[in-house]
Design an enzyme around this catalytic site. Structure first.
Site, PDB file in Angstrom:
ATOM      1  NE  ARG A  80      68.273  38.923  49.176  1.00 21.93           N
ATOM      2  CZ  ARG A  80      67.948  39.107  47.923  1.00 21.93           C
ATOM      3  NH1 ARG A  80      66.821  38.615  47.461  1.00 21.93           N
ATOM      4  NH2 ARG A  80      68.731  39.785  47.129  1.00 21.93           N
TER       5      ARG A  80
ATOM      6  NE  ARG B 228      65.334  35.077  44.792  1.00 24.77           N
ATOM      7  CZ  ARG B 228      65.824  36.289  44.575  1.00 24.77           C
ATOM      8  NH1 ARG B 228      66.704  36.487  43.632  1.00 24.77           N
ATOM      9  NH2 ARG B 228      65.411  37.307  45.294  1.00 24.77           N
TER      10      ARG B 228
ATOM     11  CG  HIS C 176      62.542  40.420  47.439  1.00 25.60           C
ATOM     12  ND1 HIS C 176      62.351  41.544  46.654  1.00 25.60           N
ATOM     13  CD2 HIS C 176      63.699  39.844  46.982  1.00 25.60           C
ATOM     14  CE1 HIS C 176      63.345  41.637  45.782  1.00 25.60           C
ATOM     15  NE2 HIS C 176      64.167  40.614  45.943  1.00 25.60           N
TER      16      HIS C 176
HETATM   17  C1  SIN Z   1      68.592  43.140  45.434  1.00 25.51           C
HETATM   18  O1  SIN Z   1      69.047  43.878  44.574  1.00 25.51           O
HETATM   19  O2  SIN Z   1      68.910  43.224  46.608  1.00 25.51           O
HETATM   20  C2  SIN Z   1      67.580  42.118  45.049  1.00 25.51           C
HETATM   21  C3  SIN Z   1      68.168  41.169  44.112  1.00 25.51           C
HETATM   22  C4  SIN Z   1      67.446  39.879  44.194  1.00 25.51           C
HETATM   23  O3  SIN Z   1      66.447  39.762  44.883  1.00 25.51           O
HETATM   24  O4  SIN Z   1      67.949  38.925  43.591  1.00 25.51           O
END
Ligand code: SIN
Length: 520
Positions: free
Chosen positions: A288, A382, A347
């Site tokens: 990410r 993560r 997030h």
């Molecule tokens: C997502 O569905 O992209 C988020 C899942 C997560 O943050 O683990």
């Protein structure tokens, strides 16, 4: 065993329990159910509103026992988690949690959770960023968190859940936890217990826009810091690459799940060019931080307000992703015919209260599980869908450990709450400063300005949910900014404009606490 009863006293209401759990998402409910199964009296405290668990879309990353689909293995899941964590995971913690996933999911299914099937009796598996295999189970297409929450809420319906109860402070007696001071509709009070479990979730509202529910204000990390409990890795705030963009409005904004990219959706700019081509071998499914930084770079270059996720080629997109489809349609976008406007959004807090893999903290009787905790599972970043897994596994274990501790420790003494004034920066100002200076890409000058502003915050008496949350955000922002400034390198989800490379000499966690001692 203590009966969860009231006990009289002048001025404030008082109750007793064996175990107090703060938070009712996946970790809190898994913990409460485990402690209750061991015969302990459990009180759950919940602020109003939805949990982050409810909003989780993608799924639960798990290597199912006896199912080695896509050539998957515990070793492969561990390797992917360590790679995303960029040198700061605790490999033993990762292995312990990953290896216990299949059992924990089976327990969740026993509690009534259902997962999507690709064939009768066979769960459908999807992929997300950083995963080398399809290993993510999901429910209702992209409504996994809602199903997990539904099943656990149902299983916990008989427990003593106190809604609209804000945990203001940990009560400490002779170096051990003795309970929590609380603000409820009945005024100030205290729940006394020898075991307290923090399961308060994350801190997305440090920023102007976030995928987190309104209650994600860093409460557990702040409670721990105020009690002198170490927190760590807090500079690693994960920005999800694809939060729905519908204009500059702040607050909670809908997530556009990464699983869409796992099913073939592509990130493009306004000209239709790929955003991640040439950036990383995994392209749009890179970790990410890589994708979020690539988007930020493209936006800086183009001056555009957003990029786009083109999901028009995803098979049966509306059926497979009903939550995203509904959010898009509510914003006037049809994902079957139009690219979805997206930006990175705050997030997930990768760090938090330092615990072992049973949720134990540095203070006897205090436990933490889920997003509030730093077990060593996530390191500097993560891996997608590892959070529901960690919440289930460590939440359950923390409930067991807290139940055992309550037996050993006996009744907590009725220590009087001693409310302290806390520094409070007004939320709009704090969010603006954090979004400007401690977002996807940071630098020393900006972090210095941010810290100066936070240091100048005036202290206030905490007498409402909003002053408590603002105080928690101010404390957590201080820790994030201080650790981010001290980390003079780029690693995982922490990107420094002035230090763009990873420095092997800094491959260690920064620990913050107590509040006055800062971070090192
Ligand atoms: C997502 O569905 O992209 C988020 C899942 C997560 O943050 O683990």
């Amino acid at each position: 065993m203590t009966a969860a009863t009231g006990c009289g006293g002048a001025g404030i209401w008082r109750r007793r329990a064996d175990v107090v759990v703060i938070g009712t998402g996946v970790a809190g409910l898994a913990a409460a159910l485990a402690a209750h199964r061991r015969g302990r009296t459990v009180v759950l405290l919940s602020k109003a509103g939805e949990t982050a668990t409810f909003y989780a879309q993608g799924g639960i990353a798990v290597v199912l026992a006896g199912v080695h689909a896509d050539g998957d293995s515990i070793d492969a899941h561990v390797a992917d988690t360590l790679a995303a964590g960029a040198g700061l995971c605790d490999p033993a913690a990762v292995r312990s949690i990953v290896a216990d996933g299949s059992r924990a999911v089976a327990e969740l299914v026993g509690a009534g959770a259902h997962f999507d099937e690709s064939a009768p009796g066979q769960w459908a598996l999807t992929r997300e960023g950083g995963h080398s295999r399809r290993r993510i189970i999901h429910s209702g297409g992209d409504a996994t968190g809602a199903e997990v929450q539904r099943a656990l809420d149902h299983a916990a319906a008989h427990l003593d859940i106190r809604r609209n109860h804000v945990a203001l402070d940990l009560l400490i007696d002779d170096g051990a936890v003795a309970g929590v001071s609380v603000l409820s509709e009945d005024g100030p009070g205290a729940v006394y217990a020898p075991s307290v479990i923090l399961a308060t979730g994350g801190a997305g509202h440090l920023y102007q826009a976030t995928t987190n529910p309104e209650g994600s204000t860093g409460d557990g990390v702040a409670l721990a810091m105020w009690a002198g409990v170490p927190v760590s890795d807090v500079e690693f705030v994960q920005f999800h690459p694809t939060m729905l963009y519908t204009g500059p409005a702040g607050g909670r904004r809908p997530l556009v799940t990464e699983a869409l990219r796992g099913e073939g959706a592509r990130l493009i700019d306004a000209q239709g060019n790929s955003v991640t081509s040439g950036v990383h071998p995994m392209g749009d499914l890179a970790p990410r931080d890589v994708v979020a930084a690539a988007i930020e770079a493209r936006l800086a270059e183009s001056g555009d307000a957003c990029v786009y996720l083109d999901a028009r080629g995803v098979v049966e997109v509306a059926r497979r992703f009903p939550t995203v489809t509904a959010a898009c349609r509510a914003a006037g976008i049809d994902p079957t015919t139009q690219p979805i406007p997206v930006v990175p959004g705050a997030h997930y807090s990768c760090g938090g209260v330092v615990t072992d893999v049973h949720g134990r903290t540095a203070i006897p009787g205090l436990f933490a599980a889920g997003e509030v905790a730093r077990t060593g599972m996530h390191g500097a970043n993560r891996l997608a869908s590892n959070s529901l897994l960690e919440g289930l596994v460590v939440g359950g274990r923390a409930g067991v450990a807290a139940a055992e501790h309550a037996v050993d420790a006996g009744s907590a003494r009725l220590v009087a709450p001693a409310p302290s004034p806390r520094p409070v920066l007004a939320r709009p100002e704090l969010q603006q400063a954090m979004s400007r200076h401690a977002s996807v890409v940071r630098d020393d000058a900006g972090l210095g300005l941010l810290i100066d502003r936070l240091d100048s915050a005036a202290s206030r008496i905490i007498n409402s949910r909003s002053t408590f949350e603002d105080a928690a955000l101010t404390t957590v922002a201080g820790a994030v900014a201080t650790a981010a400034r001290a980390r003079t390198e780029t690693r995982g989800s922490h990107h420094r404009r002035d230090f763009p490379d990873t420095d092997p000499a800094q491959a260690a966690s920064i620990v913050c606490a107590p509040v006055a001692a800062g971070c090192r």
